[in-house]
Design an enzyme around this catalytic site. Structure first.
Site, short mmCIF file in Angstrom:
data_model
loop_
_atom_site.label_atom_id
_atom_site.label_comp_id
_atom_site.label_asym_id
_atom_site.label_seq_id
_atom_site.Cartn_x
_atom_site.Cartn_y
_atom_site.Cartn_z
N HIS A 196 0.87 -1.18 0.00
CA HIS A 196 0.00 0.00 0.00
C HIS A 196 0.91 1.23 0.00
O HIS A 196 1.65 1.46 0.95
CB HIS A 196 -0.93 0.00 1.20
CG HIS A 196 -1.97 -1.08 1.15
ND1 HIS A 196 -2.39 -1.78 2.26
CD2 HIS A 196 -2.67 -1.58 0.10
CE1 HIS A 196 -3.31 -2.66 1.90
NE2 HIS A 196 -3.49 -2.56 0.60
N SER A 197 0.82 2.01 -1.05
CA SER A 197 1.87 2.98 -1.36
C SER A 197 2.00 4.11 -0.35
O SER A 197 3.08 4.69 -0.22
CB SER A 197 1.64 3.55 -2.76
OG SER A 197 0.31 3.99 -2.93
N ARG A 198 0.93 4.45 0.35
CA ARG A 198 1.02 5.58 1.28
C ARG A 198 1.67 5.22 2.61
O ARG A 198 1.93 6.10 3.44
CB ARG A 198 -0.38 6.15 1.54
CG ARG A 198 -1.36 5.19 2.21
CD ARG A 198 -2.75 5.82 2.20
NE ARG A 198 -3.78 4.93 2.74
CZ ARG A 198 -5.08 5.22 2.71
NH1 ARG A 198 -5.49 6.35 2.16
NH2 ARG A 198 -5.98 4.39 3.21
N ASN A 271 -3.51 -5.73 -2.07
CA ASN A 271 -3.69 -6.73 -1.02
C ASN A 271 -5.14 -7.22 -0.93
O ASN A 271 -5.59 -7.66 0.13
CB ASN A 271 -3.24 -6.20 0.34
CG ASN A 271 -2.86 -7.33 1.28
OD1 ASN A 271 -2.33 -8.36 0.86
ND2 ASN A 271 -3.14 -7.16 2.57
N HIS A 323 2.95 -3.75 6.80
CA HIS A 323 2.02 -2.65 6.54
C HIS A 323 2.13 -1.62 7.68
O HIS A 323 2.86 -1.81 8.63
CB HIS A 323 0.58 -3.17 6.49
CG HIS A 323 0.32 -4.19 5.43
ND1 HIS A 323 -0.40 -3.90 4.29
CD2 HIS A 323 0.66 -5.50 5.32
CE1 HIS A 323 -0.49 -4.99 3.54
NE2 HIS A 323 0.16 -5.97 4.14
N SER A 324 1.33 -0.56 7.56
CA SER A 324 1.09 0.34 8.68
C SER A 324 -0.35 0.86 8.51
O SER A 324 -0.88 0.82 7.40
CB SER A 324 2.07 1.52 8.67
OG SER A 324 1.80 2.44 7.64
N TYR A 325 -1.00 1.29 9.56
CA TYR A 325 -0.53 1.43 10.92
C TYR A 325 -1.51 0.70 11.84
O TYR A 325 -2.58 0.30 11.37
CB TYR A 325 -0.45 2.92 11.32
CG TYR A 325 -1.79 3.66 11.31
CD1 TYR A 325 -2.53 3.81 12.47
CD2 TYR A 325 -2.30 4.20 10.14
CE1 TYR A 325 -3.76 4.47 12.47
CE2 TYR A 325 -3.53 4.85 10.13
CZ TYR A 325 -4.26 4.99 11.28
OH TYR A 325 -5.48 5.63 11.27
N TYR A 375 -9.69 -7.22 10.98
CA TYR A 375 -10.97 -7.27 10.26
C TYR A 375 -10.94 -8.39 9.24
O TYR A 375 -9.88 -8.97 8.97
CB TYR A 375 -11.27 -5.94 9.57
CG TYR A 375 -10.14 -5.33 8.77
CD1 TYR A 375 -9.46 -6.05 7.78
CD2 TYR A 375 -9.76 -4.00 8.97
CE1 TYR A 375 -8.44 -5.48 7.04
CE2 TYR A 375 -8.73 -3.42 8.24
CZ TYR A 375 -8.09 -4.16 7.27
OH TYR A 375 -7.07 -3.60 6.53
N GLU A 397 1.47 -4.71 11.16
CA GLU A 397 1.02 -3.32 11.06
C GLU A 397 1.92 -2.51 11.98
O GLU A 397 1.88 -2.68 13.20
CB GLU A 397 -0.45 -3.17 11.48
CG GLU A 397 -1.45 -3.87 10.58
CD GLU A 397 -1.74 -3.11 9.30
OE1 GLU A 397 -1.30 -1.94 9.18
OE2 GLU A 397 -2.40 -3.69 8.41
#
Length: 436
Positions: A196-198, A271, A323-325, A375, A397
């Site tokens: 996830h690019s951000r 994803n 990943h984050s966050y 989730y 995360e």
């Protein structure tokens, strides 16, 4: 392009009108430069029950789309974070109030954080140029990371090599670092960041960990044992098109940049595009959604490249996607509440990883299966890995829990990477000691 994501398509327009509108939006975006988020806020809501969660989910389906969920509505025990554009704040706050949904403001003005981030990058870049060095405590662009990869491999060719595993939708190279002491087709560990690019903290963590491996090998007896038996593969920029776009146009872009004929919203959530419960709960068939799954499993070249590489290799024993966050360490399944056969082993390993992480800087992580901890999410990479026979599949995360969200200050890169490394090393050591 952010406009099409926020608002979807304008009803009542002919195909020609829609194309004209999108072209005009593109021209304006180019003329204006980066998307400006002045006045946009991140609100936090803690839903009390399923009814309130449903009311929050309804916000995402409204047209024009009013919110961008940073932490989506999952279960009453988890906070929901959502970015609300300045223009939509009055209506969204009124909606929340009318339904008895109390909220707090986590970020008062997103653009303030973006300006601070940009200034810090510019300052770091000037220092790097003046000293001819690379800062592991700064964020970097795609070109800077790819240049670092070339230099890094050249300097440590005895331990590291660069593998080109494919091309992105926009024809950028997809690169993987291989850490190996030699030997054909050895058992291997896969680590990817930035799907996830951000989520910039993940790329920066991947870079720091890569440097840590070459610096610690020969000194750290655990790492030496791992690399004397296994290979480690790290894909630092899993979504190169999206990542480049976060620097050039929209800092908060999540998806890749693929497009389809007749569909005017851009990008697929990489994803949600894996062949593991594809199309189920926690993914979206709407191309304008941030969790759009794509037209078919593995339709996206960035996903297909990893699948082909891992399948072709045939001897991966662990896969860790970072990943984050939210500060979590999780394992399959995301698409099902059913526990996996070695649930107890993964639970205990995640627990040990979180303990090791906590010892570094005292940061608290939670752990468990994806579907029960975070989730439901279908079509995700670690579910695919597990179903493909990779027994040790984990999703991280990273920091934080919402004060900064995706805009974690660069001052937290090194501490985040240091603690993440200890958790990773715990999983890698277990994988080494439990061959299968």
């Amino acid at each position: 392009m952010q406009g099409t994501q926020r608002g979807g398509l304008v009803p009542g327009l002919s195909p020609l009108d829609r194309r004209t509108l999108l072209f005009c939006n593109f021209i304006l975006a180019v003329a204006w430069g980066q998307v400006n988020f002045t006045g946009d806020q991140v609100l936090r809501v803690l839903a009390k029950n399923e009814k309130q969660l449903s009311l929050l989910r309804d916000l995402e389906t409204q047209k024009p789309q009013k919110v961008d969920f940073w932490r989506g509505p999952a279960r009453p025990s988890l906070p929901v974070d959502m970015r609300v554009p300045f223009s939509e704040l009055p209506s969204v706050k009124a909606y929340l109030k009318s339904h008895g949904l109390a909220y707090s403001i986590m970020i008062k003005d997103i653009q303030v954080l973006l300006d601070e981030e940009r200034d810090a990058m510019a300052k770091s870049r000037r220092l790097e140029r003046s000293t001819n060095s690379f800062s592991y405590s700064s964020y970097h662009t795609l070109d800077e990371i790819y240049s670092w990869i070339d230099n890094f491999v050249a300097e440590h060719s005895n331990l590291v090599s660069k593998i080109h595993i494919g091309k992105s939708f926009e024809n950028r190279s997809i690169l993987v670092l291989k850490f190996s002491t030699g030997g054909p087709n050895r058992p291997a560990i896969w680590i990817d960041t930035g799907i996830h690019s951000r989520e910039w903290i993940t790329h920066a963590t991947g870079i720091w960990i890569s440097q840590k491996i070459v610096n610690a090998y020969g000194k750290d007896h655990v790492l030496k044992r791992i690399l004397n038996t296994m290979d480690i593969f790290i894909e630092i920029v899993t979504n190169p098109d999206g990542f480049a776009f976060t620097h050039s146009m929209n800092r908060l872009w999540r998806k890749n940049k693929s497009s389809q004929p007749g569909i005017f919203c851009i990008g697929v959530d990489l994803n949600r595009n894996w062949k593991a419960g594809f199309g189920g709960n926690g993914s979206n068939k709407n191309p304008c959604s941030e969790t759009y799954r794509g037209p078919a499993p593995e339709s996206e070249p960035e996903v297909a490249a990893i699948v082909d590489f891992i399948t072709g290799h045939g001897n991966f024993k662990a896969m860790i996607s970072i990943h984050s966050y939210s500060q979590m360490v999780m394992y399959p399944y995301g698409h099902s509440l059913e526990p996996v056969p070695n649930h107890e082993e993964l639970f205990n390993l995640a627990k040990d990883a979180v303990k090791a992480l906590n010892k570094v800087h005292g940061i608290q992580y939670i752990f468990g299966s994806i579907s029960t901890t975070l989730y439901s999410a279908s079509g995700i990479s670690v579910d695919w890995a597990y179903d493909s026979g990779i027994k040790y599949a984990f999703s991280f995360e990273l920091r934080d829990t919402g004060q900064y969200g995706f805009l974690l200050p660069a001052s937290q890169i090194v501490p985040t990477a240091e603690e993440t490394w200890m958790a990773l090393q715990t999983i890698m050591k277990h994988t080494l000691n439990h061959p299968y």
